[in-house]
Write an enzyme that holds these catalytic residues in place. Structure first.
Site, PDB file in Angstrom:
ATOM      1  N   ASP A 161      -0.068   5.842  -4.430  1.00  0.00           N
ATOM      2  CA  ASP A 161      -1.266   5.056  -4.152  1.00  0.00           C
ATOM      3  C   ASP A 161      -0.968   3.820  -3.317  1.00  0.00           C
ATOM      4  OD1 ASP A 161      -2.543   6.848  -5.796  1.00  0.00           O
ATOM      5  OD2 ASP A 161      -3.470   5.334  -7.081  1.00  0.00           O
ATOM      6  N   HIS A 197       3.378   4.417  -6.841  1.00  0.00           N
ATOM      7  CA  HIS A 197       2.819   3.552  -5.809  1.00  0.00           C
ATOM      8  C   HIS A 197       3.820   3.326  -4.672  1.00  0.00           C
ATOM      9  CE1 HIS A 197       0.246   2.715  -9.253  1.00  0.00           C
ATOM     10  NE2 HIS A 197      -0.650   2.253  -8.403  1.00  0.00           N
TER      11      HIS A 197
END
Length: 264
Positions: free
Chosen positions: A76, A221
């Protein structure tokens, strides 16, 4: 329907009940019960909006348990150099395809990374045009963000964008309706090592191994939206170890779309 409106109505009813009980319009016990019920209902609705593993507001893919020993690595908040670059090198070396949930405004700033991600065969998905809490946006703001973000990612990647992970994974009826209107499927996760807190690469690996199950969607992430300040080096260091350990345990790596297909 917007959750924020429902919460406001429940708050008003609860406060009115307490006011009425205080001034003797009806029994205080009844007023307290009604106020407590409003708090309970509002709390449950809010929890269902922010917890990733449910489809109360609409179908949200969090895992595919029937997909066998296949898992999907997802990243992400990128692209975010130098960490996205370093993760791409790791994934290429290990011959793993992943799904990148992109902040489209970031992608616009780094078209070279978008080209590299697409060239290596990774799946591009939408996180948002800008990383904002969609529960706080009006339906028009949600629509503007999603439509513009999808169009931009499709232009930069050359891929059709079909998946979206709302920022923070938060969604209500309004958010889900916006995704449907744009032909997008909501995707959250089943494994969350909280790598964005930088607990140490060993801890990230340990948390993934403790939570993983067949058909898991693993949340990691490569970016730090919207602050663009934190290091993602611990994630970069953890990913090759995660890949090696999961492969040793018999797992295969696929994109989210492939995982969904295997679960059909």
């Amino acid at each position: 329907m917007r959750l924020i409106y429902i919460l406001a109505i429940l708050t008003f009813i609860g406060m009115a009940a307490l006011w009425g009980g205080w001034y003797g319009l009806y029994r205080r016990k009844l007023a307290a019960v009604l106020a407590a019920a409003c708090i309970l209902v509002g709390g449950v609705l809010l929890l269902l909006a922010v917890l990733p593993g449910n489809s109360f507001y609409g179908t949200t893919v969090t895992a595919e348990p029937t997909a066998g020993k296949n898992v999907a690595l997802t990243f992400d908040d990128g692209p975010y150099p130098p960490y996205t670059d370093e993760l791409l090198a790791v994934l290429q070396q290990r011959q793993v395809k992943a799904t990148f949930f992109m902040v489209a405004a970031n992608a616009r700033q780094h078209p070279e990374l978008m080209a590299q991600i697409a060239a290596q065969g990774h799946e591009v998905a939408l996180h948002a045009l800008q990383h904002r809490d969609f529960l706080k946006l009006t339906p028009a703001q949600q629509q503007s963000d999603v439509a513009a973000g999808k169009e931009l990612l499709e232009k930069l990647s050359g891929q059709q964008i079909t998946l979206m992970r709302p920022p923070h994974g938060f969604r209500d009826w309004s958010v889900m309706a916006t995704l449907r209107q744009n032909g997008l499927t909501a995707v959250n996760w089943s494994v969350i090592p909280r790598d964005w807190t930088n607990p140490g690469s060993e801890v990230i690996v340990q948390r993934v191994m403790e939570q993983v199950q067949p058909g898991a969607i693993i949340l990691l992430h490569d970016g730090d939206s919207p602050k663009y300040a934190a290091s993602r080096q611990q994630t970069v260091q953890a990913v090759p170890v995660i890949i090696d350990k999961l492969r040793a345990a018999g797992y295969n790596f696929v994109t989210v779309s492939e995982l969904m297909h295997k679960g059909e």
